[in-house]
Design a protein around this motif. Structure first.
Motif, PDB file in Angstrom:
ATOM      1  N   CYS A  60     -13.729  -0.406   6.830  1.00  0.00           N
ATOM      2  CA  CYS A  60     -13.898   0.582   5.775  1.00  0.00           C
ATOM      3  C   CYS A  60     -12.850   1.679   5.946  1.00  0.00           C
ATOM      4  O   CYS A  60     -12.098   1.692   6.928  1.00  0.00           O
ATOM      5  CB  CYS A  60     -15.304   1.175   5.792  1.00  0.00           C
ATOM      6  SG  CYS A  60     -15.665   2.140   7.283  1.00  0.00           S
TER       7      CYS A  60
ATOM      8  N   HIS B 214       0.838  -1.206   0.000  1.00  0.00           N
ATOM      9  CA  HIS B 214       0.000   0.000   0.000  1.00  0.00           C
ATOM     10  C   HIS B 214       0.872   1.256   0.000  1.00  0.00           C
ATOM     11  O   HIS B 214       0.609   2.211  -0.736  1.00  0.00           O
ATOM     12  CB  HIS B 214      -0.920  -0.027   1.221  1.00  0.00           C
ATOM     13  CG  HIS B 214      -1.847   1.134   1.310  1.00  0.00           C
ATOM     14  ND1 HIS B 214      -2.687   1.505   0.292  1.00  0.00           N
ATOM     15  CD2 HIS B 214      -2.065   2.032   2.305  1.00  0.00           C
ATOM     16  CE1 HIS B 214      -3.390   2.569   0.644  1.00  0.00           C
ATOM     17  NE2 HIS B 214      -3.022   2.911   1.864  1.00  0.00           N
TER      18      HIS B 214
ATOM     19  N   SER C 271     -13.827  -9.602   8.097  1.00  0.00           N
ATOM     20  CA  SER C 271     -14.282  -8.363   8.733  1.00  0.00           C
ATOM     21  C   SER C 271     -14.962  -7.451   7.716  1.00  0.00           C
ATOM     22  O   SER C 271     -15.090  -7.786   6.534  1.00  0.00           O
ATOM     23  CB  SER C 271     -13.080  -7.641   9.365  1.00  0.00           C
ATOM     24  OG  SER C 271     -12.089  -7.372   8.393  1.00  0.00           O
ATOM     25  N   ARG C 272     -15.370  -6.274   8.210  1.00  0.00           N
ATOM     26  CA  ARG C 272     -16.005  -5.277   7.334  1.00  0.00           C
ATOM     27  C   ARG C 272     -15.362  -3.904   7.549  1.00  0.00           C
ATOM     28  O   ARG C 272     -16.046  -2.891   7.678  1.00  0.00           O
ATOM     29  CB  ARG C 272     -17.511  -5.206   7.610  1.00  0.00           C
ATOM     30  CG  ARG C 272     -18.256  -6.484   7.250  1.00  0.00           C
ATOM     31  CD  ARG C 272     -19.739  -6.326   7.460  1.00  0.00           C
ATOM     32  NE  ARG C 272     -20.475  -7.517   7.074  1.00  0.00           N
ATOM     33  CZ  ARG C 272     -21.809  -7.649   7.163  1.00  0.00           C
ATOM     34  NH1 ARG C 272     -22.534  -6.637   7.648  1.00  0.00           N
ATOM     35  NH2 ARG C 272     -22.399  -8.760   6.787  1.00  0.00           N
TER      36      ARG C 272
ATOM     37  N   LEU D  14      -8.123  -2.659   1.957  1.00  0.00           N
ATOM     38  CA  LEU D  14      -9.226  -2.996   2.859  1.00  0.00           C
ATOM     39  C   LEU D  14      -9.918  -4.287   2.436  1.00  0.00           C
ATOM     40  O   LEU D  14     -10.291  -5.103   3.287  1.00  0.00           O
ATOM     41  CB  LEU D  14     -10.230  -1.843   2.896  1.00  0.00           C
ATOM     42  CG  LEU D  14      -9.708  -0.562   3.561  1.00  0.00           C
ATOM     43  CD1 LEU D  14     -10.647   0.600   3.283  1.00  0.00           C
ATOM     44  CD2 LEU D  14      -9.528  -0.765   5.063  1.00  0.00           C
ATOM     45  N   GLN D  15     -10.071  -4.486   1.145  1.00  0.00           N
ATOM     46  CA  GLN D  15     -10.678  -5.717   0.660  1.00  0.00           C
ATOM     47  C   GLN D  15      -9.830  -6.925   1.041  1.00  0.00           C
ATOM     48  O   GLN D  15     -10.353  -7.963   1.464  1.00  0.00           O
ATOM     49  CB  GLN D  15     -10.867  -5.660  -0.856  1.00  0.00           C
ATOM     50  CG  GLN D  15     -11.562  -6.903  -1.431  1.00  0.00           C
ATOM     51  CD  GLN D  15     -11.769  -6.797  -2.931  1.00  0.00           C
ATOM     52  OE1 GLN D  15     -11.490  -5.773  -3.534  1.00  0.00           O
ATOM     53  NE2 GLN D  15     -12.260  -7.869  -3.530  1.00  0.00           N
ATOM     54  N   ALA D  16      -8.511  -6.782   0.905  1.00  0.00           N
ATOM     55  CA  ALA D  16      -7.616  -7.883   1.270  1.00  0.00           C
ATOM     56  C   ALA D  16      -7.700  -8.180   2.764  1.00  0.00           C
ATOM     57  O   ALA D  16      -7.737  -9.350   3.181  1.00  0.00           O
ATOM     58  CB  ALA D  16      -6.183  -7.533   0.880  1.00  0.00           C
TER      59      ALA D  16
ATOM     60  N   ASN E 291     -10.266  -7.533   4.765  1.00  0.00           N
ATOM     61  CA  ASN E 291     -11.585  -8.100   5.070  1.00  0.00           C
ATOM     62  C   ASN E 291     -11.713  -9.548   4.607  1.00  0.00           C
ATOM     63  O   ASN E 291     -12.333 -10.373   5.287  1.00  0.00           O
ATOM     64  CB  ASN E 291     -12.679  -7.236   4.428  1.00  0.00           C
ATOM     65  CG  ASN E 291     -12.837  -5.897   5.129  1.00  0.00           C
ATOM     66  OD1 ASN E 291     -12.575  -5.779   6.320  1.00  0.00           O
ATOM     67  ND2 ASN E 291     -13.257  -4.886   4.391  1.00  0.00           N
ATOM     68  N   THR E 292     -11.116  -9.857   3.466  1.00  0.00           N
ATOM     69  CA  THR E 292     -11.153 -11.238   2.962  1.00  0.00           C
ATOM     70  C   THR E 292     -10.425 -12.180   3.913  1.00  0.00           C
ATOM     71  O   THR E 292     -10.919 -13.274   4.233  1.00  0.00           O
ATOM     72  CB  THR E 292     -10.513 -11.318   1.564  1.00  0.00           C
ATOM     73  OG1 THR E 292     -11.273 -10.517   0.657  1.00  0.00           O
ATOM     74  CG2 THR E 292     -10.461 -12.753   1.066  1.00  0.00           C
ATOM     75  N   ARG E 293      -9.263 -11.764   4.403  1.00  0.00           N
ATOM     76  CA  ARG E 293      -8.462 -12.620   5.268  1.00  0.00           C
ATOM     77  C   ARG E 293      -9.007 -12.698   6.691  1.00  0.00           C
ATOM     78  O   ARG E 293      -8.853 -13.712   7.368  1.00  0.00           O
ATOM     79  CB  ARG E 293      -7.012 -12.112   5.290  1.00  0.00           C
ATOM     80  CG  ARG E 293      -6.264 -12.368   3.987  1.00  0.00           C
ATOM     81  CD  ARG E 293      -5.047 -11.473   3.861  1.00  0.00           C
ATOM     82  NE  ARG E 293      -4.216 -11.778   2.712  1.00  0.00           N
ATOM     83  CZ  ARG E 293      -4.507 -11.432   1.467  1.00  0.00           C
ATOM     84  NH1 ARG E 293      -5.632 -10.798   1.202  1.00  0.00           N
ATOM     85  NH2 ARG E 293      -3.682 -11.743   0.479  1.00  0.00           N
TER      86      ARG E 293
ATOM     87  N   ASP F 119      -8.870   0.866  -1.335  1.00  0.00           N
ATOM     88  CA  ASP F 119      -9.952  -0.125  -1.458  1.00  0.00           C
ATOM     89  C   ASP F 119      -9.398  -1.538  -1.530  1.00  0.00           C
ATOM     90  O   ASP F 119      -9.937  -2.467  -0.914  1.00  0.00           O
ATOM     91  CB  ASP F 119     -10.795   0.161  -2.704  1.00  0.00           C
ATOM     92  CG  ASP F 119     -11.664   1.402  -2.554  1.00  0.00           C
ATOM     93  OD1 ASP F 119     -11.895   1.832  -1.403  1.00  0.00           O
ATOM     94  OD2 ASP F 119     -12.102   1.942  -3.593  1.00  0.00           O
ATOM     95  N   ALA F 120      -8.315  -1.710  -2.287  1.00  0.00           N
ATOM     96  CA  ALA F 120      -7.723  -3.048  -2.430  1.00  0.00           C
ATOM     97  C   ALA F 120      -7.126  -3.526  -1.112  1.00  0.00           C
ATOM     98  O   ALA F 120      -7.238  -4.712  -0.763  1.00  0.00           O
ATOM     99  CB  ALA F 120      -6.655  -3.021  -3.518  1.00  0.00           C
TER     100      ALA F 120
END
Length: 198
Positions: free
Chosen positions: A75, A52, A72-73, A63-65, A67-69, A60-61
């Motif tokens: 933001c 990052h 979670s959510r 946070l998405q990574a 949350n995927t791992r 966004d990428a």
């Protein structure tokens, strides 16, 4: 002979503020509903935070990574709040900047990603925040200082860079900037006086 300077580039963490990384992790973990060690394992252990900061992952990428791992959510507001709480401004140092010559352009140059830069900017009204993610290179690579001075429209030789890490100062000198180290208000004051910026 020191030339008349037109711009001042400053480090943020370690010079204008103290950054508490464990506090940042605790706030993120609370928002994510997990333990700080889990956040750290993903951010630093998997290299996401560095990617990052290099600009390889936008906010966004990242946070998405996360949350995927973590399931979670998280933001952007969660990151901004955590980074803000982890940044303890050095008020006496910031007050010193109010005494600069009025014709000097002031900006921060930080090895951070867009999310952290967005949290830092409101803490420093009137000061541009240039981050490694936006410039595509990190300190102490000489290219980042040239990119920063280009953004400011100032000649490298007419720009002073101040950081608490000497390796970053060396990179700036290689790029042709005036550069020096400072670790607190007193040492920054000495540097600014030496370069006739106060």
């Amino acid at each position: 002979m020191i030339p008349t300077l037109h711009a001042l580039l400053l480090d943020f963490d370690g010079l204008l503020a103290d950054y508490d990384h464990p506090r940042h992790l605790r706030h993120l973990a609370e928002a994510a509903g997990c333990a700080p060690v889990q956040i750290d394992a993903v951010l630093r252990g998997e290299g996401l935070e560095l990617a990052h900061a290099r600009g390889e992952l936008d906010g966004d990428a990242l946070l998405q990574a996360l949350n995927t791992r973590l399931g979670s959510r998280l933001c952007a507001d969660d990151w901004l709040a955590a980074r803000t709480h982890a940044s303890i401004l050095r008020r006496d140092t910031l007050a010193l900047l109010q005494r600069l010559r009025p014709d000097v352009r002031v900006a921060v140059l930080t090895n951070n990603g867009h999310l952290s830069a967005a949290a830092i900017a409101p803490l420093l009204p009137g000061i541009d925040v240039l981050c490694s993610a936006a410039l595509g290179v990190r300190k102490p690579d000489p290219r980042i200082y040239l990119a920063a001075t280009g953004k400011l429209g100032c000649a490298p030789a007419r720009t002073l860079f101040v950081d608490h890490l000497f390796r970053h100062v060396q990179g700036a000198r290689t790029a042709g900037l005036q550069a020096d180290t400072a670790h607190h208000t007193q040492s920054l004051r000495r540097v600014l006086r030496r370069y006739r910026l106060l």
